[in-house]
Scaffold this active site. Structure first.
Site, PDB file in Angstrom:
ATOM      1  N   TYR A 141      11.075   4.496   8.380  1.00 12.12           N
ATOM      2  CA  TYR A 141       9.687   4.497   8.872  1.00 12.12           C
ATOM      3  C   TYR A 141       9.296   3.072   9.241  1.00 12.12           C
ATOM      4  CZ  TYR A 141       9.422   9.005   6.417  1.00 12.12           C
ATOM      5  OH  TYR A 141       9.630  10.289   5.986  1.00 12.12           O
ATOM      6  N   SER A 186       0.980  -8.703  -1.880  1.00 12.49           N
ATOM      7  CA  SER A 186      -0.254  -7.933  -1.975  1.00 12.49           C
ATOM      8  C   SER A 186      -1.512  -8.802  -1.984  1.00 12.49           C
ATOM      9  CB  SER A 186      -0.190  -7.093  -3.266  1.00 12.49           C
ATOM     10  OG  SER A 186      -1.160  -6.089  -3.231  1.00 12.49           O
ATOM     11  N   HIS A 234      -2.957   0.267   6.503  1.00 12.60           N
ATOM     12  CA  HIS A 234      -3.260   1.063   5.306  1.00 12.60           C
ATOM     13  C   HIS A 234      -3.168   2.558   5.593  1.00 12.60           C
ATOM     14  CE1 HIS A 234      -4.774  -1.954   2.274  1.00 12.60           C
ATOM     15  NE2 HIS A 234      -4.446  -2.678   3.320  1.00 12.60           N
ATOM     16  N   GLY A 239       2.332  -0.729  10.123  1.00 13.75           N
ATOM     17  CA  GLY A 239       1.659  -2.033  10.182  1.00 13.75           C
ATOM     18  C   GLY A 239       1.828  -2.744  11.512  1.00 13.75           C
ATOM     19  N   ASP A 240       1.680  -4.060  11.459  1.00 11.46           N
ATOM     20  CA  ASP A 240       1.641  -4.893  12.673  1.00 11.46           C
ATOM     21  C   ASP A 240       2.882  -4.742  13.555  1.00 11.46           C
ATOM     22  OD1 ASP A 240      -0.673  -5.797  11.548  1.00 11.46           O
ATOM     23  OD2 ASP A 240      -0.032  -7.883  11.295  1.00 11.46           O
ATOM     24  N   THR A 279       0.835  -1.203   0.000  1.00 13.62           N
ATOM     25  CA  THR A 279       0.000   0.000   0.000  1.00 13.62           C
ATOM     26  C   THR A 279       0.872   1.256   0.000  1.00 13.62           C
ATOM     27  OG1 THR A 279      -1.556  -1.262   1.326  1.00 13.62           O
ATOM     28  CG2 THR A 279      -1.990   1.087   1.159  1.00 13.62           C
ATOM     29  N   CYS A 286      -6.830 -11.284   5.255  1.00 13.11           N
ATOM     30  CA  CYS A 286      -8.095 -11.336   5.997  1.00 13.11           C
ATOM     31  C   CYS A 286      -9.082 -12.319   5.368  1.00 13.11           C
ATOM     32  CB  CYS A 286      -8.727  -9.950   6.050  1.00 13.11           C
ATOM     33  SG  CYS A 286      -7.562  -8.655   6.499  1.00 13.11           S
ATOM     34  N   THR A 341      10.827   6.199  12.709  1.00  8.58           N
ATOM     35  CA  THR A 341      11.449   5.582  13.876  1.00  8.58           C
ATOM     36  C   THR A 341      12.424   6.589  14.473  1.00  8.58           C
ATOM     37  OG1 THR A 341      13.269   4.730  12.564  1.00  8.58           O
ATOM     38  CG2 THR A 341      11.303   3.336  12.711  1.00  8.58           C
ATOM     39  N   ASN A 342      13.268   6.140  15.400  1.00  9.42           N
ATOM     40  CA  ASN A 342      14.261   7.078  15.941  1.00  9.42           C
ATOM     41  C   ASN A 342      15.333   7.423  14.906  1.00  9.42           C
ATOM     42  OD1 ASN A 342      14.744   4.261  16.700  1.00  9.42           O
ATOM     43  ND2 ASN A 342      16.706   4.977  17.477  1.00  9.42           N
TER      44      ASN A 342
HETATM   45  P1  FAD Z   1       1.878  -8.245   6.569  1.00  9.68           P
HETATM   46  O1  FAD Z   1       0.700  -7.978   5.725  1.00  9.68           O
HETATM   47  O2  FAD Z   1       1.916  -9.493   7.366  1.00  9.68           O
HETATM   48  O3  FAD Z   1       3.163  -8.213   5.616  1.00  9.68           O
HETATM   49  C1  FAD Z   1       4.446  -8.392   6.129  1.00  9.68           C
HETATM   50  C2  FAD Z   1       5.341  -8.967   5.033  1.00  9.68           C
HETATM   51  O4  FAD Z   1       6.695  -8.703   5.370  1.00  9.68           O
HETATM   52  C3  FAD Z   1       5.222 -10.480   4.912  1.00  9.68           C
HETATM   53  O5  FAD Z   1       4.860 -10.850   3.603  1.00  9.68           O
HETATM   54  C4  FAD Z   1       6.630 -10.989   5.269  1.00  9.68           C
HETATM   55  O6  FAD Z   1       7.024 -12.088   4.457  1.00  9.68           O
HETATM   56  C5  FAD Z   1       7.490  -9.790   4.961  1.00  9.68           C
HETATM   57  N1  FAD Z   1       8.755  -9.752   5.712  1.00  9.68           N
HETATM   58  C6  FAD Z   1       8.916  -9.779   7.053  1.00  9.68           C
HETATM   59  N2  FAD Z   1      10.217  -9.690   7.371  1.00  9.68           N
HETATM   60  C7  FAD Z   1      10.890  -9.611   6.203  1.00  9.68           C
HETATM   61  C8  FAD Z   1      12.281  -9.491   5.865  1.00  9.68           C
HETATM   62  N3  FAD Z   1      13.228  -9.428   6.798  1.00  9.68           N
HETATM   63  N4  FAD Z   1      12.621  -9.443   4.568  1.00  9.68           N
HETATM   64  C9  FAD Z   1      11.671  -9.497   3.598  1.00  9.68           C
HETATM   65  N5  FAD Z   1      10.358  -9.610   3.866  1.00  9.68           N
HETATM   66  C10 FAD Z   1       9.978  -9.651   5.148  1.00  9.68           C
HETATM   67  N6  FAD Z   1      -7.100  -7.414   9.859  1.00  9.68           N
HETATM   68  C11 FAD Z   1      -8.288  -6.774   9.863  1.00  9.68           C
HETATM   69  O7  FAD Z   1      -8.322  -5.559  10.043  1.00  9.68           O
HETATM   70  N7  FAD Z   1      -9.461  -7.469   9.676  1.00  9.68           N
HETATM   71  C12 FAD Z   1      -9.480  -8.806   9.463  1.00  9.68           C
HETATM   72  O8  FAD Z   1     -10.549  -9.404   9.268  1.00  9.68           O
HETATM   73  C13 FAD Z   1      -8.250  -9.502   9.478  1.00  9.68           C
HETATM   74  N8  FAD Z   1      -8.217 -10.835   9.303  1.00  9.68           N
HETATM   75  C14 FAD Z   1      -7.019 -11.472   9.283  1.00  9.68           C
HETATM   76  C15 FAD Z   1      -7.010 -12.850   9.119  1.00  9.68           C
HETATM   77  C16 FAD Z   1      -5.819 -13.538   9.098  1.00  9.68           C
HETATM   78  C17 FAD Z   1      -5.824 -15.018   8.932  1.00  9.68           C
HETATM   79  C18 FAD Z   1      -4.584 -12.822   9.224  1.00  9.68           C
HETATM   80  C19 FAD Z   1      -3.282 -13.560   9.186  1.00  9.68           C
HETATM   81  C20 FAD Z   1      -4.582 -11.452   9.416  1.00  9.68           C
HETATM   82  C21 FAD Z   1      -5.796 -10.765   9.445  1.00  9.68           C
HETATM   83  N9  FAD Z   1      -5.839  -9.387   9.643  1.00  9.68           N
HETATM   84  C22 FAD Z   1      -7.049  -8.745   9.668  1.00  9.68           C
HETATM   85  C23 FAD Z   1      -4.607  -8.612   9.896  1.00  9.68           C
HETATM   86  C24 FAD Z   1      -4.037  -7.927   8.654  1.00  9.68           C
HETATM   87  O9  FAD Z   1      -3.896  -8.849   7.620  1.00  9.68           O
HETATM   88  C25 FAD Z   1      -2.693  -7.328   9.036  1.00  9.68           C
HETATM   89  O10 FAD Z   1      -2.901  -6.395  10.067  1.00  9.68           O
HETATM   90  C26 FAD Z   1      -1.978  -6.630   7.884  1.00  9.68           C
HETATM   91  O11 FAD Z   1      -1.734  -7.521   6.843  1.00  9.68           O
HETATM   92  C27 FAD Z   1      -0.674  -6.047   8.396  1.00  9.68           C
HETATM   93  O12 FAD Z   1       0.117  -5.562   7.351  1.00  9.68           O
HETATM   94  P2  FAD Z   1       1.707  -5.540   7.520  1.00  9.68           P
HETATM   95  O13 FAD Z   1       2.235  -4.927   6.273  1.00  9.68           O
HETATM   96  O14 FAD Z   1       2.074  -4.980   8.818  1.00  9.68           O
HETATM   97  O15 FAD Z   1       2.139  -7.077   7.597  1.00  9.68           O
END
Ligand code: FAD
Length: 444
Positions: free
Chosen positions: A276, A39, A302, A279-280, A15, A43, A270-271
């Site tokens: 930056y 991408s 997002h 996400g999770d 995103t 969910c 970040t510091n």
């Molecule tokens: P992610 O989308 O997890 O992406 C992180 C990516 O970083 C991964 O692909 C990983 O491989 C990559 N990565 C990590 N470390 C490295 C590295 N060192 N080098 C290269 N790549 C790396 N949220 C809702 O709001 N509503 C819902 O209904 C909901 N349902 C969900 C159901 C399930 C089963 C799951 C698993 C999650 C759900 N979520 C839901 C949560 C939502 O999907 C996450 O909050 C969101 O995807 C977070 O985005 P992100 O970019 O932080 O992490």
């Protein structure tokens, strides 16, 4: 030309890349992800397992070729980022297919590495078929196992969002489901009375539930529980939590906060101002209390992607606190919440009162109306809304979304009676449940 690198190509990362390209046509943007797909809609994965979504590939929103063609963004899948050199402003990348390692320089770096499913070390784990659901490939593994092994029974460990969604979807496949949950009641982000209603719905749908129980030992199909019970099931799904992926950040001496997430300022920096985190894996703050808060959900990822893009292009918008607004479907019931729950208010010793409105989702004479319970916690003096929860078969999302909006706008519980909300018999009543809650607060 500015060069922006992104770690993670799913919720936040993909995103952020799209937003950046929208605002900046010239920057070099590269994304790295260690996974083989990008991408995708994580969910939707429980519903693809349950075959509610028939074609799981519809969850795949884009691939590297599309990102290159449509947006001129380079995506490197199966490439793991191994380290960050903040002095030299480069990252160390490993091509997981060839084993080759290389350095890539950046002007700005965005970390969106998400989290990893927590899988507790349990004696005998290697003797059983155990899965967790975090990614598209985890989903494929579960689907393939079910297709090839035709299991008749499953144990799900953990009664949070994913555990409940999996319980429903696996049960709908005709598989017998045992759900075990460590604490007294499931869905600890909800108040106990709301969670107990969900437990009843699970039982009504023949999901076998044991609370105050967790798996202590596994021996093939057999699982010994902490309460002395034994379950015999064909496979196990672990959904006991998510650990934020912060090792890269830690190694680079970026600050990690008390929630375990990467500390960020108003603009998700970040510091290190050139790095930056979104996400999770990022730490934010609670809108009500101002305390550090980490909300591992899609909306924050997002929103934060947008905030970062705007900051990088020089049009900063400060983030706001998070409420943790969330929703879950459990068979015929829906539960949603926003803000603080009873336990949190108690823990923080915040004086509050609660009101409950039990009513209908829409006009009682209209055929498909359903029962709805709306609960609001607020300050008896200032009338500030601290949080709300809603449970019912219909219209739950609307009520919680209205209250979350009210909280963002700083409305009081008394303001709720004066909100002019849409009404026709299939949708509401002339006095919506949200209005009713406002009138009830007034009487209190
Ligand atoms: P992610 O989308 O997890 O992406 C992180 C990516 O970083 C991964 O692909 C990983 O491989 C990559 N990565 C990590 N470390 C490295 C590295 N060192 N080098 C290269 N790549 C790396 N949220 C809702 O709001 N509503 C819902 O209904 C909901 N349902 C969900 C159901 C399930 C089963 C799951 C698993 C999650 C759900 N979520 C839901 C949560 C939502 O999907 C996450 O909050 C969101 O995807 C977070 O985005 P992100 O970019 O932080 O992490």
């Amino acid at each position: 030309m500015e060069k922006i690198l992104i770690v993670g190509a799913v919720g936040g990362g993909a995103t952020a890349a799209g937003q950046l390209r929208f605002y900046n046509k010239d920057a070099v943007i590269k994304i790295f992800d260690r996974d083989s797909v990008m991408s995708y809609a994580a969910c939707g994965t429980p519903y693809a397992i349950g075959e509610v979504i028939e074609d799981e590939e519809t969850l795949l929103m884009a691939d590297p070729e599309q990102f290159k063609e449509k947006r001129n963004i380079e995506v490197y899948l199966r490439h793991e980022v191994m380290g960050i050199d903040r002095e030299k402003k480069n990252i160390q990348v490993k091509n997981l297919m060839s084993g080759e390692e290389f350095l890539e320089s950046y002007d700005k770096l965005i970390l969106s590495p998400g989290g990893t499913a927590v899988v507790p070390a349990i004696k005998g784990s290697d003797t059983a078929d155990i899965f967790s659901l975090r990614s598209y490939n985890d989903m494929l593994a579960i689907k393939q196992y079910i297709e090839s092994h035709n299991p008749q029974s499953c144990t799900i460990s953990g009664g949070g969002f994913i555990g409940l969604e999996m319980a429903e979807n696996i049960k709908e496949l005709g598989i017998d489901v045992h759900l075990v949950h460590k604490s007294d009641y499931i869905m600890s982000i909800l108040d106990e009375d709301i969670s107990r209603e969900i437990e009843k719905e699970l039982l009504l749908n023949e999901v076998h539930l044991q609370t105050n129980a967790y798996i202590t030992e596994i021996d093939g199909r057999s699982q010994t529980l902490s309460n002395g019970g034994v379950l015999e099931t064909d496979f196990i799904i672990m959904s006991v939590g998510l650990a934020p992926n912060v090792s890269l950040a830690k190694d680079a001496e970026l600050e990690i906060g008390e929630t375990g997430g990467i500390v960020t300022n108003d603009y998700m920096q970040t510091n290190d101002p050139d790095i930056y985190a979104i996400g999770d894996a990022s730490e934010n703050f609670d809108l009500v209390t101002g305390e550090p808060k980490r909300v591992p959900l899609a909306w924050p990822a997002h929103r934060q992607a947008y905030i970062v893009a705007k900051h990088i292009i020089g049009e900063p918008i400060a983030k706001k606190g998070l409420l943790g607004t969330s929703i879950v479907k459990i068979f015929n019931l829906t539960a949603a919440m926003t803000g603080l729950n009873e336990n949190k208010l108690r823990e923080l010793e915040i004086p509050s009162v609660s009101l409950i409105h039990n009513g209908n989702s829409n006009a009682g004479y209209y055929p498909d109306h359903g029962k709805l319970k709306l609960k609001i916690h607020y300050d008896p003096n200032t009338r500030e809304i601290f949080g709300a929860q809603c449970l019912g078969t219909k219209g739950v999302d609307k009520r919680i979304d209205v209250i979350a909006t009210a909280m963002y706008a700083g409305l009081t519980v008394d303001d709720l009676q004066a909100l002019e909300l849409c009404y026709a018999p299939p949708y509401s009543s002339p006095k919506d449940p949200v209005n009713m809650a406002g009138y009830k607060a007034d009487k209190k």
